[in-house]
Design an enzyme around this catalytic site. Structure first.
Site, PDB file in Angstrom:
ATOM      1  N   SER A 221       0.852  -1.200   0.000  1.00  0.00           N
ATOM      2  CA  SER A 221       0.000   0.000   0.000  1.00  0.00           C
ATOM      3  C   SER A 221       0.881   1.241   0.000  1.00  0.00           C
ATOM      4  CB  SER A 221      -0.942  -0.014   1.201  1.00  0.00           C
ATOM      5  OG  SER A 221      -1.936   0.977   1.064  1.00  0.00           O
ATOM      6  N   ASN A 222       0.292   2.395   0.304  1.00  0.00           N
ATOM      7  CA  ASN A 222       1.033   3.652   0.353  1.00  0.00           C
ATOM      8  C   ASN A 222       0.389   4.568   1.394  1.00  0.00           C
ATOM      9  OD1 ASN A 222      -1.017   5.458  -0.967  1.00  0.00           O
ATOM     10  ND2 ASN A 222      -0.774   3.918  -2.567  1.00  0.00           N
ATOM     11  N   PRO A 223       1.066   5.690   1.741  1.00  0.00           N
ATOM     12  CA  PRO A 223       0.568   6.498   2.873  1.00  0.00           C
ATOM     13  C   PRO A 223      -0.555   7.486   2.541  1.00  0.00           C
ATOM     14  CG  PRO A 223       2.695   7.322   2.154  1.00  0.00           C
ATOM     15  CD  PRO A 223       2.355   6.196   1.239  1.00  0.00           C
ATOM     16  N   SER A 224      -1.218   7.350   1.394  1.00  0.00           N
ATOM     17  CA  SER A 224      -2.301   8.292   1.068  1.00  0.00           C
ATOM     18  C   SER A 224      -3.377   8.287   2.161  1.00  0.00           C
ATOM     19  CB  SER A 224      -2.926   7.902  -0.270  1.00  0.00           C
ATOM     20  OG  SER A 224      -4.166   8.555  -0.419  1.00  0.00           O
ATOM     21  N   ALA A 288      -4.655   7.096  -4.819  1.00  0.00           N
ATOM     22  CA  ALA A 288      -3.267   6.670  -4.989  1.00  0.00           C
ATOM     23  C   ALA A 288      -3.309   5.147  -5.124  1.00  0.00           C
ATOM     24  CB  ALA A 288      -2.438   7.094  -3.793  1.00  0.00           C
TER      25      ALA A 288
END
Ligand code: C5P
Length: 411
Positions: A221-224, A288
């Site tokens: 995943s990502n920090p969005s 994102a």
């Protein structure tokens, strides 16, 4: 329309003194059945037609009918009530109420509270047919409509006077259904506020990160945070749009008046977006989306000892590119998070993904973009022209993005 279309919505109901007030306990019941949390405020005249206790029992909340009653907190009670409302409704609305609201007179609990309401407001008038046709009443309605109050009824039917005419309040079920389906546009305020320039426009927004699971407890995943997409959704709804927000895992609650569809993976986000895209006028891809996912997904948690340290990945679907390929008349907006050659890369993305605008942000700059409160963006058009927005809170930036969309769509 869904059965519980008002789930979680706080509805402020103003009851004024017309004979139709006797139907309001049924109206409250209809609202509660649709999931609403109803707060009733009534005028002294309304108390002659319906008992506050009846409304209190069906709404399960203390009914306010006296402005001078002691309030619990430090905040003035009528302001608190106005602020807490997601949606507002006046039923029945007498000629007296319409005249006073159109002229800013606040001399009873309902007019006092409703002057402070900014939430979308529906009015269900009820009065004698001659009163309804008086030019003063017609002028008040016209004025209130200009300020984005919406009306349901009055209808033609048998009046309390014993004859048929236009003036009957719409049935509680019709009022509740109209409120549930009402486009979200806030009441006008002097000196600006939401301009209602997206009235009736259908909008699809993707937001937040996606999670691409390897097994039930591990994912890419990502920090969005989803904040930019949610701000765009809230702003669109406040301007009158019908918004579907397809969101990956985010810890923000749904903005008022927005249909929130929760998804986890890129694949699910694509499927949910495809459904809403079919009827959308504007699509903003603010999510994102993870670019890759594990090529194999395990249904059970994998033991550390058996996990292969080399993870095989495969690309996820590009939602923006897939949908925009067959966009027809739809207006499509993409996002580009870049760290170098920001404008040139954004323009390249615009062409590659068939977008009408691309919102570019330099995520290499400190404290903006990903998971931050503020953002600073440039909006890139197909001809290469660029609108630079000042660094600001994401909701303010969302306003600037929508201004650009509205102007470009018209051009
Ligand atoms: O190619 P890149 O990920 O930089 O493009 C960003 C834009 O494309 C954003 O608008 C993002 O929401 C969208 N996108 C998408 N599906 C993907 C990847 C990106 O909709 N799989």
């Amino acid at each position: 329309m869904t059965e519980r279309a008002l789930e979680g919505r706080r509805v402020l109901l103003g009851v004024t003194g017309g004979i139709a007030a006797y139907k309001t306990p049924e109206l409250v019941r209809q609202l509660v059945e649709r999931g609403a949390d109803v707060q009733v405020v009534m005028t002294p005249a309304a108390r002659q037609f319906v008992a506050p206790l009846a409304l209190q029992v069906v709404s399960r909340r203390t009914v306010v009918s006296d402005l001078f009653a002691r309030s619990e907190g430090a905040e003035v009670r009528h302001i608190a009530m106005a602020r807490e409302a997601d949606l507002a409704l006046i039923a029945p609305a007498t000629a007296n109420l319409l005249g006073k609201l159109a002229h800013g007179i606040a001399d009873d609990p309902v007019t006092t509270v409703f002057l402070a309401v900014t939430a979308p407001t529906l009015i269900a008038p009820a009065m004698n047919d001659e009163m309804w046709r008086h030019p003063a009443v017609a002028a008040a309605v016209e004025r209130l409509e200009e300020w984005r109050y919406r009306f349901v009824g009055p209808e033609e039917g048998f009046l309390a006077e014993g004859y048929a005419g236009v003036g009957r309040m719409s049935e509680p079920e019709t009022i509740a259904a109209t409120l549930a389906a009402m486009p979200y546009s806030t009441i006008a305020r002097a000196g600006g506020g939401a301009p209602g320039d997206l009235d009736g426009v259908r909008v699809l927004i993707t937001a937040g990160p996606t999670r691409e699971h390897l097994d039930p407890v591990r994912f890419l995943s990502n920090p969005s945070s989803g904040r930019m997409g949610y701000a765009l959704a809230a702003e669109a709804a406040a301007r009158g749009a019908r918004v579907t927000l397809v969101s990956g895992p985010a810890e923000i609650s749904a903005p008022a008046g927005v249909e929130l569809v929760r998804v986890t993976s890129a694949e699910e986000m694509l499927a949910a977006s495809q459904r809403a895209f079919a009827t959308a006028d504007v699509f903003i891809a603010a999510a994102a989306v993870a670019d890759f996912r594990p090529a194999r997904r395990f249904d059970h948690k994998q033991k550390k000892a058996t996990l292969d340290p080399h993870l095989e990945l495969e690309p996820t679907p590009d939602i923006l590119e897939t949908l925009a390929r067959d966009k027809g008349e739809r207006f499509v907006v993409g996002f580009a998070a870049e760290t170098e050659n920001v404008i040139a890369s954004a323009h390249d993305k615009l062409l590659r993904k068939h977008a009408d605008l691309v919102v570019a942000n330099d995520v290499g700059m400190p404290d903006i973009g990903f998971a931050a409160e503020e953002n600073q963006v440039s909006i890139v058009a197909p001809d290469g022209s660029v609108i630079e927005l000042d660094r600001a809170a994401k909701r303010t930036v969302a306003g600037g993005v929508w201004d650009a969309i509205v102007t470009t769509r018209k051009a």
